[in-house]
Design a protein around this motif. Structure first.
Motif, PDB file in Angstrom:
ATOM      1  N   GLN A 137       0.860  -1.189   0.000  1.00 26.98           N
ATOM      2  CA  GLN A 137       0.000   0.000   0.000  1.00 26.98           C
ATOM      3  C   GLN A 137       0.890   1.230   0.000  1.00 26.98           C
ATOM      4  O   GLN A 137       1.497   1.573   1.018  1.00 26.98           O
ATOM      5  N   GLU A 180      -2.781   5.417  -1.583  1.00 22.97           N
ATOM      6  CA  GLU A 180      -3.338   4.489  -2.561  1.00 22.97           C
ATOM      7  C   GLU A 180      -3.943   3.279  -1.877  1.00 22.97           C
ATOM      8  O   GLU A 180      -3.741   3.039  -0.685  1.00 22.97           O
ATOM      9  N   GLY A 181      -4.689   2.479  -2.640  1.00 19.64           N
ATOM     10  CA  GLY A 181      -5.236   1.242  -2.114  1.00 19.64           C
ATOM     11  C   GLY A 181      -4.202   0.141  -2.146  1.00 19.64           C
ATOM     12  O   GLY A 181      -3.109   0.282  -2.681  1.00 19.64           O
ATOM     13  N   GLN A 214      -2.399  -3.190  -3.292  1.00 15.23           N
ATOM     14  CA  GLN A 214      -2.237  -3.884  -4.568  1.00 15.23           C
ATOM     15  C   GLN A 214      -1.344  -5.090  -4.367  1.00 15.23           C
ATOM     16  O   GLN A 214      -0.445  -5.086  -3.531  1.00 15.23           O
ATOM     17  N   SER A 257     -13.322   1.897  -8.289  1.00 10.55           N
ATOM     18  CA  SER A 257     -13.488   3.289  -7.885  1.00 10.55           C
ATOM     19  C   SER A 257     -14.317   3.314  -6.618  1.00 10.55           C
ATOM     20  O   SER A 257     -15.417   2.763  -6.586  1.00 10.55           O
ATOM     21  N   GLN A 258     -13.788   3.961  -5.614  1.00 10.31           N
ATOM     22  CA  GLN A 258     -14.478   3.998  -4.331  1.00 10.31           C
ATOM     23  C   GLN A 258     -14.641   5.458  -3.926  1.00 10.31           C
ATOM     24  O   GLN A 258     -13.709   6.256  -4.023  1.00 10.31           O
ATOM     25  N   SER A 299     -13.522   9.470  -0.831  1.00  7.27           N
ATOM     26  CA  SER A 299     -12.188   9.049  -0.427  1.00  7.27           C
ATOM     27  C   SER A 299     -11.971   9.325   1.064  1.00  7.27           C
ATOM     28  O   SER A 299     -11.188   8.638   1.727  1.00  7.27           O
ATOM     29  N   CYS A 356     -18.886   1.683  -4.210  1.00  6.86           N
ATOM     30  CA  CYS A 356     -17.796   0.947  -4.841  1.00  6.86           C
ATOM     31  C   CYS A 356     -18.236   0.526  -6.235  1.00  6.86           C
ATOM     32  O   CYS A 356     -19.226  -0.195  -6.381  1.00  6.86           O
ATOM     33  N   LEU A 407     -12.516  -0.394   3.011  1.00  4.92           N
ATOM     34  CA  LEU A 407     -11.998  -0.794   1.709  1.00  4.92           C
ATOM     35  C   LEU A 407     -12.943  -1.750   1.021  1.00  4.92           C
ATOM     36  O   LEU A 407     -13.423  -2.715   1.628  1.00  4.92           O
ATOM     37  N   SER A 457     -13.219  -4.513  -2.062  1.00 14.67           N
ATOM     38  CA  SER A 457     -12.316  -5.345  -2.851  1.00 14.67           C
ATOM     39  C   SER A 457     -13.097  -6.389  -3.623  1.00 14.67           C
ATOM     40  O   SER A 457     -14.241  -6.716  -3.281  1.00 14.67           O
ATOM     41  N   GLY A 495     -10.099  -1.119  -3.778  1.00 16.14           N
ATOM     42  CA  GLY A 495     -10.295   0.290  -4.003  1.00 16.14           C
ATOM     43  C   GLY A 495      -9.305   1.074  -3.154  1.00 16.14           C
ATOM     44  O   GLY A 495      -8.594   0.509  -2.321  1.00 16.14           O
ATOM     45  N   SER A 496      -9.257   2.375  -3.366  1.00 21.96           N
ATOM     46  CA  SER A 496      -8.287   3.204  -2.655  1.00 21.96           C
ATOM     47  C   SER A 496      -8.728   3.519  -1.235  1.00 21.96           C
ATOM     48  O   SER A 496      -7.980   4.111  -0.466  1.00 21.96           O
TER      49      SER A 496
END
Lengths: 112, 114
Positions: A38, A42-43, A45, B5-6, B9, B23, B92, B94, B106-107
């Motif tokens: 992370q 950011e999310g 990955q 896309s979430q 933020s 989401c 989050l 996912s 997602g971010s």
């Protein structure tokens, strides 16, 4: 139950230093193992994964080997860069069901 | 792969109010997951959302507190209801692209409850 234990941070290294982040797991059966990263803002990955014993996952210079005998999946990189500064999560997923179990995350800061 | 896309933020909310997090995935997925990441702690699965059925909640999470919608294969919402400061966390979304393949996230939504 299934769980993941990873090295506590934060970890601070100089650029080009060697990195090891320890991860051990407890699971029934034969889970798949993952490292997620992370980056700031950011999310999560996926960084790399291994699905069976003795598999080595690798990506971006990072490596981790699935060691069933020691129930470990330690993350290593030979020469870290400032851009590697991030939080790293070890995770496992059972072969049945869809549950992922995450470690608490290890924050890495690489200084020039 | 999947792009998620979430939103929002981040948000700052008052105690007792509710917040709905959206989401959106760029491809059709069967299962969507909602996680909570509390400060200094690991990710904790809240629930699994399948299209066309009720969400499955993990131990410690209930539908009245975290209602989830999954109206189609590319979208889901999580509502955090009657919020308290203890709900301050990152939430989050996912998805999993294949059995035990990997999760895409997602971010995240950074929620602070005053």
């Amino acid at each position: 139950g299934d769980s993941v234990t990873q090295m506590e941070g934060p970890v601070t290294l100089s650029e080009e230093a060697f990195l090891t982040i320890n991860c051990t797991y407890t699971a029934t059966g034969y889970p798949s193992l993952f490292w997620y990263v992370q980056y700031p803002g950011e999310g999560l990955q996926l960084l790399l994964k291994a699905t069976k014993a003795d598999d080595k996952g690798s990506n971006k210079g990072f490596e981790a080997t699935y060691r069933k005998e020691t129930t470990s999946f330690h993350l290593e990189k030979g020469s870290v860069q400032v851009s590697d500064s991030a939080v790293y999560f070890c995770a496992l997923s059972r072969t049945t069901g869809n549950q992922f179990y995450f470690g608490t995350g290890t924050s890495l800061t690489v200084i020039p | 792969s999947a792009v998620i896309s979430q939103k929002p933020s981040r948000d700052i909310c008052q105690r007792g109010t509710s917040l709905t997090i959206q989401c959106q995935v760029d491809s059709q997925v069967t299962m969507m997951f909602w996680y909570r990441q509390q400060p200094g702690q690991s990710l904790t699965l809240i629930a699994t959302a399948n299209q066309g059925s009720e969400a499955t909640y993990e131990s410690g999470f209930v539908i009245d507190k975290f209602p989830i919608s999954r109206p189609n294969l590319t979208f889901s919402t999580l509502t955090v209801s009657n919020m308290s400061p203890e709900d301050s966390s990152i939430y989050l979304c996912s998805v999993e692209t294949g059995r035990n393949e990997k999760l895409f996230f997602g971010s995240g939504t950074q929620l602070s409850v005053l």
